[in-house]
Design a protein around this motif. Sequence first.
Motif, PDB file in Angstrom:
ATOM      1  N   GLN A 188     -48.465  46.145 -23.259  1.00  0.00           N
ATOM      2  CA  GLN A 188     -49.560  45.613 -22.444  1.00  0.00           C
ATOM      3  C   GLN A 188     -50.571  44.837 -23.286  1.00  0.00           C
ATOM      4  O   GLN A 188     -51.108  43.823 -22.840  1.00  0.00           O
ATOM      5  N   ILE A 189     -50.821  45.290 -24.495  1.00  0.00           N
ATOM      6  CA  ILE A 189     -51.750  44.572 -25.381  1.00  0.00           C
ATOM      7  C   ILE A 189     -51.119  43.255 -25.812  1.00  0.00           C
ATOM      8  O   ILE A 189     -51.796  42.212 -25.850  1.00  0.00           O
ATOM      9  N   LEU A 190     -49.830  43.272 -26.118  1.00  0.00           N
ATOM     10  CA  LEU A 190     -49.131  42.026 -26.438  1.00  0.00           C
ATOM     11  C   LEU A 190     -49.239  41.038 -25.278  1.00  0.00           C
ATOM     12  O   LEU A 190     -49.544  39.858 -25.482  1.00  0.00           O
ATOM     13  N   LEU A 191     -48.996  41.504 -24.068  1.00  0.00           N
ATOM     14  CA  LEU A 191     -49.074  40.638 -22.888  1.00  0.00           C
ATOM     15  C   LEU A 191     -50.479  40.077 -22.706  1.00  0.00           C
ATOM     16  O   LEU A 191     -50.645  38.902 -22.348  1.00  0.00           O
ATOM     17  N   GLY A 206     -50.897  37.074 -24.623  1.00  0.00           N
ATOM     18  CA  GLY A 206     -49.968  35.991 -24.333  1.00  0.00           C
ATOM     19  C   GLY A 206     -48.657  36.098 -25.086  1.00  0.00           C
ATOM     20  O   GLY A 206     -47.945  35.100 -25.250  1.00  0.00           O
ATOM     21  N   CYS A 207     -48.330  37.283 -25.549  1.00  0.00           N
ATOM     22  CA  CYS A 207     -47.095  37.534 -26.303  1.00  0.00           C
ATOM     23  C   CYS A 207     -46.238  38.530 -25.537  1.00  0.00           C
ATOM     24  O   CYS A 207     -46.638  39.019 -24.481  1.00  0.00           O
ATOM     25  N   ASP A 208     -45.103  38.860 -26.125  1.00  0.00           N
ATOM     26  CA  ASP A 208     -44.287  39.948 -25.602  1.00  0.00           C
ATOM     27  C   ASP A 208     -43.575  40.627 -26.761  1.00  0.00           C
ATOM     28  O   ASP A 208     -43.789  40.260 -27.925  1.00  0.00           O
ATOM     29  N   ILE A 241     -47.324  44.173 -35.672  1.00  0.00           N
ATOM     30  CA  ILE A 241     -47.796  42.824 -35.962  1.00  0.00           C
ATOM     31  C   ILE A 241     -46.840  41.890 -35.260  1.00  0.00           C
ATOM     32  O   ILE A 241     -45.614  42.058 -35.303  1.00  0.00           O
ATOM     33  N   ALA A 242     -47.405  40.882 -34.573  1.00  0.00           N
ATOM     34  CA  ALA A 242     -46.592  39.912 -33.854  1.00  0.00           C
ATOM     35  C   ALA A 242     -46.989  38.506 -34.276  1.00  0.00           C
ATOM     36  O   ALA A 242     -48.134  38.274 -34.703  1.00  0.00           O
ATOM     37  N   SER A 243     -46.059  37.584 -34.165  1.00  0.00           N
ATOM     38  CA  SER A 243     -46.319  36.168 -34.396  1.00  0.00           C
ATOM     39  C   SER A 243     -46.261  35.487 -33.041  1.00  0.00           C
ATOM     40  O   SER A 243     -45.211  35.386 -32.429  1.00  0.00           O
ATOM     41  N   CYS A 244     -47.420  35.037 -32.578  1.00  0.00           N
ATOM     42  CA  CYS A 244     -47.530  34.555 -31.205  1.00  0.00           C
ATOM     43  C   CYS A 244     -47.788  33.050 -31.116  1.00  0.00           C
ATOM     44  O   CYS A 244     -48.338  32.585 -30.121  1.00  0.00           O
TER      45      CYS A 244
END
Length: 127
Positions: free
Chosen positions: A61-64, A67-69, A123-126
């Motif tokens: 949900q935080i990723l969403l 604007g990420c997934d 950690i994500a790369s968005c």
Amino acid sequence: MECKVIRTDKAPGAIGPYSQGIAVSPWLFVSGQLGMKPETGDLAGQDIASQARQALSNLQQILLAAGCDLNHVVSVDVFLTDMGKFTEFNEIYQEYFSEHRPARAVVEVSALPKGACVEIKCIASCA
């Protein structure tokens, strides 16, 4: 460098002086998520299965909200209070990360906030 605070009511609010997530393009750093229900702040259950699913859902949900997934996640850190639950945790984790496999570390810790048995951060790369 601009830092953007990520916040959603679809994941539990921070239980301390930190943000759910911080975006610094192209990176998103998601704080450790316990298996707490966003509506109540209570643990989803006392077992690893219910807490792991809820923690992964909170992370998602935080990723969403940013604007990420899950497909944008590059690294995951998992903290378990009982490494004997590693196999059970992996089965649940694979429900969320079936084909996309980010780098990951799993460590055993002596305790987690609220008596939780699992905490997960990523950690994500968005970009």
